[in-house]
Enzyme design. Structure first.
Site, mmCIF file in Angstrom:
data_model
loop_
_atom_site.group_PDB
_atom_site.id
_atom_site.type_symbol
_atom_site.label_atom_id
_atom_site.label_comp_id
_atom_site.label_asym_id
_atom_site.label_seq_id
_atom_site.Cartn_x
_atom_site.Cartn_y
_atom_site.Cartn_z
ATOM 1 N N ARG A 136 48.130 21.077 -16.585
ATOM 2 C CA ARG A 136 47.169 22.137 -16.245
ATOM 3 C C ARG A 136 46.679 22.009 -14.801
ATOM 4 O O ARG A 136 46.383 20.914 -14.324
ATOM 5 C CB ARG A 136 45.971 22.052 -17.199
ATOM 6 C CG ARG A 136 44.921 23.113 -16.919
ATOM 7 C CD ARG A 136 44.090 23.409 -18.120
ATOM 8 N NE ARG A 136 43.232 22.300 -18.530
ATOM 9 C CZ ARG A 136 42.471 22.345 -19.623
ATOM 10 N NH1 ARG A 136 42.484 23.398 -20.405
ATOM 11 N NH2 ARG A 136 41.732 21.306 -19.944
ATOM 12 N N ARG A 169 41.846 19.517 -12.727
ATOM 13 C CA ARG A 169 40.431 19.343 -13.045
ATOM 14 C C ARG A 169 40.116 17.858 -13.120
ATOM 15 O O ARG A 169 40.918 17.082 -13.628
ATOM 16 C CB ARG A 169 40.136 19.967 -14.421
ATOM 17 C CG ARG A 169 39.634 21.368 -14.367
ATOM 18 C CD ARG A 169 39.621 22.044 -15.711
ATOM 19 N NE ARG A 169 38.865 21.359 -16.760
ATOM 20 C CZ ARG A 169 38.593 21.907 -17.956
ATOM 21 N NH1 ARG A 169 39.013 23.122 -18.234
ATOM 22 N NH2 ARG A 169 37.909 21.258 -18.866
HETATM 23 P P1 AMP Z 1 35.638 23.216 -21.276
HETATM 24 O O1 AMP Z 1 35.924 24.033 -20.078
HETATM 25 O O2 AMP Z 1 35.174 24.039 -22.464
HETATM 26 O O3 AMP Z 1 36.755 22.264 -21.635
HETATM 27 O O4 AMP Z 1 34.370 22.293 -20.913
HETATM 28 C C1 AMP Z 1 34.456 21.336 -19.861
HETATM 29 C C2 AMP Z 1 33.338 20.333 -19.968
HETATM 30 O O5 AMP Z 1 32.057 20.982 -19.841
HETATM 31 C C3 AMP Z 1 33.246 19.570 -21.294
HETATM 32 O O6 AMP Z 1 34.147 18.474 -21.368
HETATM 33 C C4 AMP Z 1 31.784 19.105 -21.253
HETATM 34 O O7 AMP Z 1 31.614 18.042 -20.318
HETATM 35 C C5 AMP Z 1 31.084 20.322 -20.660
HETATM 36 N N1 AMP Z 1 30.681 21.270 -21.725
HETATM 37 C C6 AMP Z 1 31.166 22.535 -21.919
HETATM 38 N N2 AMP Z 1 30.599 23.104 -22.986
HETATM 39 C C7 AMP Z 1 29.736 22.190 -23.493
HETATM 40 C C8 AMP Z 1 28.870 22.167 -24.624
HETATM 41 N N3 AMP Z 1 28.783 23.211 -25.467
HETATM 42 N N4 AMP Z 1 28.112 21.062 -24.828
HETATM 43 C C9 AMP Z 1 28.171 20.012 -23.985
HETATM 44 N N5 AMP Z 1 28.987 19.943 -22.923
HETATM 45 C C10 AMP Z 1 29.774 21.020 -22.671
#
Ligand code: AMP
Length: 226
Positions: A136, A169
């Site tokens: 990715r 990322r």
């Molecule tokens: P994602 O893009 O959904 O994979 O989110 C990336 C990162 O953002 C996650 O690994 C967490 O560190 C943080 N994050 C996103 N959504 C949440 C959530 N609902 N609760 C806590 N941390 C979050």
């Protein structure tokens, strides 16, 4: 879907392990259903790019594969769900990620008088997730996501939209990925039982290709709505 059925707003949660393709499917569902897309991960990455007072702490937390505090992500959602664009439906992508967040959401939707239509759970084995995450790449300017093998940009290493050099990322590095999978199993996987007990769980096999998964979700959502 018949016109008469299309009228009811779809309010969806989409969840599953890191790398399973939640964001990709959420984007497609947004186009298909004409609802609004709320991604807590995107909101947090936007906050980091904007460089506010807590940007460095947030970046450290994301790069380590940890979850940010429940109250912080809940406030992002609470601020958005009551906005006019969300009244025609929404997809919550990456929220909730803990039982506490799911309870907050349930209280919020109850207060708004608009229960969730379904919780879409996409799953795949760890080896598939690790392969997807390793390839990715994202655009640091617009946030668009690519995969070096499955969804490459037209010109290698460059964003199709703005030509910026693509990056991995911080939380897609192998150490962070291991931690994200561990945190997922401990904190997020229990949502499966939570939504099953609410009888709104829709389970999707995330191993298939992107188009097949999209068809599977559309069919099961239609069956669930009947
Ligand atoms: P994602 O893009 O959904 O994979 O989110 C990336 C990162 O953002 C996650 O690994 C967490 O560190 C943080 N994050 C996103 N959504 C949440 C959530 N609902 N609760 C806590 N941390 C979050």
């Amino acid at each position: 879907m018949a016109d008469s059925e299309a009228a009811a707003p779809m309010r969806l949660v989409i969840f599953g392990p890191p790398g399973v393709g939640k964001g990709t499917q959420a984007t497609r569902l947004v186009e298909r259903l004409g609802v609004c897309h709320l991604s807590t991960g995107d909101a947090l990455r936007d906050a980091i790019r904007a460089g506010g007072a807590n940007a460095a702490d947030l970046k450290a937390c994301l790069d380590a594969g940890q979850l940010v505090p429940d109250e912080l992500v809940a406030s992002i959602i609470v601020d958005r769900l009551d906005q006019p664009d969300c009244r025609r439906g929404y997809i919550l992508d990456g929220f909730p990620r803990t039982i506490g967040q799911a309870e907050t959401l349930e209280n919020l939707t109850r207060a708004l008088g608009s229960a969730l239509s379904a919780a879409v759970f996409i799953d795949a084995p760890d080896e598939v997730l690790i392969e997807r995450i390793a390839g990715r790449r994202i655009c640091p300017e617009c946030g668009r996501s690519y995969h070096m093998s499955f969804a490459p940009p037209a010109s290698p290493g460059k964003c199709d939209a703005d030509g910026a050099a693509l990056e991995q990322r911080g939380d897609d590095e192998p150490g962070a990925v291991r931690e994200r999978l561990r945190v997922y199993g401990e904190r997020t996987a229990p949502l499966l039982g939570f939504y099953r007990s609410r009888e709104i769980l829709v389970e999707i096999d995330g191993v298939a290709d992107v188009d097949a998964i999209e068809r599977q979700i559309a069919e099961l959502l239609e069956a669930h709505a009947r």
